[in-house]
Design an enzyme around this catalytic site. Sequence first.
Site: not given
Length: 582
Positions: A215, A219, A347, A485
Amino acid sequence: MSEHVSLILEEQTLPGSTRKSLKRSWKQLSRCQRNLIISAILALFITCFMFLPQSKPEEEELIEKLTKKHSLETPEFQNSQKNNEIPREPESDGSNEPEEKIQIRPEEKALPPVESQLRVSIEGKKFSGPGNLRQKAVVEAFQHSWKGYKEFAWGHDNFKPISKTFYDWFALGLTIVDSLDTLYIMNLEKEFLEARDWIDKYLLFNQNRNVNLFEVTIRVLGGLLSTFHLSGDEMFLRKAVDLGNRLLPCFNSPSGIPYSDVNLKQMIAQSPTWLPDSSTSEVTTLQLEFRDLSRACSNSSFENAASAVNTLIHNLEKHDGLVPIFINTKTGKFRNFATVTLGARGDSYYEYLVKQWIQTGKTPEDDLIEDYKTSIDGVLKNLVRKTSDHHYTFIGELINGKDFKPKMDHLTCYLPGTLLLGHKNGMPESHLKLANELMETCLQTYFVQPTGLAPEISYFTEEGNSNMPDIYVKAADSHNLLRPEFIESLYYFYAITGNKTYQDWGWKIFESFIQYTRVENGFTSIGNVQNPSDTRPRDMMESFWLGETLKYFYLLFSDDRKEIDLDKFVFNTEAHPLPILN
Ligand SMILES: *[C@@H]1O[C@H](CO)[C@@H](O)[C@H](O)[C@H]1NC(C)=O
Ligand SMILES: *[C@@H]1O[C@H](CO)[C@@H](O)[C@H](O)[C@H]1NC(C)=O
């Protein structure tokens, strides 16, 4: 400098008799002091001038119509308040959220003084700001969100717009970092400078707490690096290098598969006790950022550490190129019978295979792109099915690695865009066909809902079973977290084909976000997309709303589909564009 401020104030407030003494004081100042004062006054004038509103009144009408209509006072919101709904825990697309609230040092509340903003010069790539009404509406939505965040949550990770408070996950000012390049692309200079100033002064990484490697990489590292590349401001690179060094200990595991968590101050990495394995997508979604960091600061340590993971994963046995979602940091092996999915925890493994290949100049026979091609064939063979009535194509999951479940996360709706990007770069026609079919399916997950917003997870009725609708939702999955998305996919489709239909679809969805998620002080995730009169606002504005969703909307509505040129930039999985290397 404070001296001249008081002089000016006196001139305005004191009677005429003091004018003379003021004049005398002025004469007593040295030339240097006088020049300083004059420049300061000039600078103040220029600043005021620069930020005068520029849009014509009739152009703002539409924006106003969009924004005034649905504020906090919408009946559905009042209802849910009356029902005394228990606020739910915030969600994110990762996990490992710390339970405790973090106290932010009080001085961080203070906004940067004007002087420090004036010293910053913006260099690098220039953006001209919104070029049409739709883009202006997106900028308005952004500014509305930013205003609430700034007023009630400044310096914290996420804003809770209804309770007007905040939620800290890593205490790294996630909303600010995630927003930097969006601000820059939207040409919001004032907001960009206040964000830049906060990063410069208050984004300090020597914090004694565990953060999630993935994360923070996508980010924070991604946001700092892309803003460095776009603006040319080296302060962002210095921060990125500091952070990169603190993340490196993650890679010192017995197998080389990185630990999921690291303490940024102690620089000690570990897996959380409740989850000894790392997520496959997390350990394979660091490489764009670490490679870019290495190239930007000319130190190969970062790229080498992250690329070693590529090799380890490449050499593991897979099922038609598909990967289980957990991997052990000790053995370096996938967990047996773990789920196979293109949604959560799986994903971006597939996404970064093709994007790394694009980032590094599309070498033929590259392991990454071979693995990508194999995996998409594996998807077509094992995970793609059609619905009963409309024959929509969807991607299911393999539970325990084998049992097909006709369920698709909204997260999976990044795939049509990524498939199209791959096809543009030479991938086979089968990828284009799947991209187009999934585009339609993902669109329907929005359009079949009465709110026009997709749920977190949709289920599908397979061919041969016709007693259920094609697309349906389970109550526990009917929330919408303002996720990006599908907007991302619409953006790729528009940017690559130039077909304006994708803009029109995106606009419909944007209107739904305005109608059902806008509240007085920002935008909120909602608990139920299935009932327009009871959307159950959840009081959470995730950083990706500003970092990704609104950025992709803005670029989708651009008249210039190369506003970000996909031949020069590759977006990381958090929508931060990084340069393609020569
Ligand atoms: C590159 O970075 C690594 C990790 O921080 C450091 O140990 C090494 O000394 C650096 N190399 C150079 C040449 O600066
Ligand atoms: C644009 O895309 C839509 C949706 O895929 C399609 O129906 C339409 O034919 C396309 N238009 C052109 C000019 O290609």
